[in-house]
Design an enzyme around this catalytic site. Structure first.
Site, mmCIF file in Angstrom:
data_model
loop_
_atom_site.group_PDB
_atom_site.id
_atom_site.type_symbol
_atom_site.label_atom_id
_atom_site.label_comp_id
_atom_site.label_asym_id
_atom_site.label_seq_id
_atom_site.Cartn_x
_atom_site.Cartn_y
_atom_site.Cartn_z
ATOM 1 C CG HIS A 1 -3.892 -3.503 3.521
ATOM 2 N ND1 HIS A 1 -2.737 -3.084 4.138
ATOM 3 C CD2 HIS A 1 -4.454 -2.397 2.958
ATOM 4 C CE1 HIS A 1 -2.608 -1.772 3.972
ATOM 5 N NE2 HIS A 1 -3.628 -1.333 3.252
ATOM 6 C CB CYS B 1 -0.969 -0.033 1.178
ATOM 7 S SG CYS B 1 -2.392 1.064 0.967
#
Length: 496
Positions: A432, A331
């Site tokens: 994630h 991310c």
């Protein structure tokens, strides 16, 4: 409603445990946290964002996560500001004073969600936030007694005896409440007790006489209880059964702890893996020699990137790669590995058209934008030099990244994503939960040089730990406590 004398008193865990007991007994139960402040979040099936703890509590109820379980989520972006998320969607950033004025609107969102849950479930277990005795926050409170008073909800007050001062915490908190709020407290739970309860009994007798409130239970300290953290990082390598694998040269993994690290639960599967030596390292320290460095997600990616660069992580990463180490960016960490990160709309920065050069290790560029990408994903790894392994996870990010590098992921719809460097030393993506699927974790650790695979299945572990916690609460809390839910669903009157 479970309220705490302090942050980290055990509210999230207590709610999860109570929910699991009730769910196992046939009650249609749901968790609820009116307002959460945390950088660990989860994506719901309908594409919303809620606190990670509420997703765990939903699992405790055998339910999929939904946005009504946590209608207001604050994600701090600085010491005085946060992104505000209402019913799963970001509405913008606010300073603390702005949000204080916004609380009336936020309260409406809270009450809407609570009403929908009341219409669907026969029992709701509510989690407070921090402490109800924060005098400066009581005006317009929507997270603790303000909510309890609005919906006429009984409150159990919990305190952590392991940190000391438990009687002062309970008596002091109760004293700082209004008369109506004091009357709403139906009893106390003392959490994380070590030792012989009989030695504590004189204190319990005094507490009950002093407050005229019952001690509902003394919950023991559960060693190595693994459940997703709401926010705080646990740096302890949890002791799990390892079948002797931990003695065979564990893979050394380093994660720098940036100021606004988000979703550090990405690394729980590594922390629980006995064949991995995971270390969270402050960015102002020189990282130890490692097989793998992982740059984590960040709520303030440009600011955290600048902090990493000012602490010589540019040199640290280049030296790590020069000696054959592997590198992953997740991310915000993925964005940092590219050439540039721009923020023309001021999504994360107060500076107009903020722009920062990245580490330049992947051929990508990122442009932040106000709309947040929220989705659950699954697919398989590609271009890793081994048989494709399946993964599942979720995306929470602002903006888009353009890549001229080889992709590392292929989603079920055929689209590719992520990036891998030409020398195969660096990976990056937005996913994630990348290590949560055992097959995906083994593939990544093998790529990083692990001598053997010993990935853990986090869902299996969560179920084991939730049931362990529920067993403990059934033994600890009296039948009179559980009888309060007697009108909810099919609850039996007996304990375990």
């Amino acid at each position: 409603m479970v309220q705490g004398c302090t942050s980290d008193a055990g509210k999230s865990v207590m709610v999860a445990g109570i929910c699991r007991v009730l769910a196992r007994r046939g009650v249609q139960v749901a968790p609820f946290k009116p307002q959460n402040m945390a950088l660990n979040s989860a994506v719901t099936e309908d594409g919303g964002e809620i606190g990670r703890a509420q997703a765990l509590q939903a699992q405790a109820c055998y339910l999929p996560a939904r946005t009504d379980f946590n209608p207001v989520l604050l994600k701090p972006s600085s010491d005085t500001g946060a992104q505000v998320i209402i019913h799963g969607q970001a509405i913008g950033a606010m300073q603390a004073t702005e949000f204080h004025d916004y609380k009336k609107v936020a309260m409406n969102a809270v009450l809407q969600s609570h009403q929908r849950l009341q219409n669907t479930y026969s029992a709701i277990v509510v989690e407070g936030a921090g402490s109800p005795a924060e005098i400066n926050l009581r005006n317009g409170d929507i997270a603790n007694m303000g909510f309890a008073e609005a919906v006429d909800c009984p409150v159990v007050l919990i305190a952590d005896i392991d940190r000391g001062g438990v009687f002062a915490h309970l008596v002091g908190t109760l004293a700082l409440l209004s008369e109506s709020e004091q009357a709403r407290v139906v009893g106390f739970i003392i959490n994380r007790f070590r030792g012989d309860v009989s030695i504590l009994q004189p204190g319990l007798d005094w507490l009950e006489a002093k407050t005229n409130k019952p001690v509902l239970g003394v919950v023991p300290f559960l060693t190595n209880l693994y459940l997703d953290a709401e926010d705080a990082i646990s740096s302890t390598q949890t002791e799990m059964a390892d079948d002797g694998l931990a003695d065979n040269m564990p893979l050394k993994v380093v994660v720098p702890v940036v100021s606004r690290i988000s979703n550090h639960t990405d690394f729980d599967a590594l922390r629980l893996n006995p064949s991995v030596d995971l270390q969270f390292v402050p960015i102002n320290q020189t990282p130890p020699a490692a097989d793998l460095i992982i740059l984590p997600g960040s709520k303030s990616v440009i600011s955290d990137l600048r902090s990493l660069k000012s602490n010589d992580w540019d040199a640290h990463l280049k030296r790590h790669l020069r000696y054959g180490g592997k590198l992953i960016g997740i991310c915000g960490g993925y964005q940092m590995l590219g050439h540039t990160i721009s923020d023309p709309s001021g999504v994360e920065s107060d500076q107009p058209a903020d722009h920062e050069s990245g580490f330049g290790l992947l051929n990508i560029q990122t442009k932040l934008a106000p709309h947040k990408q929220l989705k659950q994903v699954q697919g398989q790894f590609i271009n890793l030099g081994n048989a494709p392994a399946r993964f599942q996870g979720y995306e929470i990010h602002c903006g888009t990244t353009t890549s001229d590098a080889e992709p590392m992921l292929q989603f079920e719809n055929g689209e590719t994503a992520g990036s891998i460097s030409p020398d195969q030393l660096i990976l990056g993506c937005y996913i994630h939960g990348l290590f949560d699927t055992p097959s995906a974790c083994d593939a990544l650790l093998n790529w990083a040089g692990a001598q053997h695979g010993n990935a853990v299945d986090l869902d299996v572990i969560r179920e084991q730990q939730l049931n362990r916690l529920a067993d403990c609460l059934e033994e600890t809390l009296p039948a009179t406590f559980w009888s309060k839910f007697a009108g909810s669903g099919n609850l039996r009157q007996d304990t375990a």
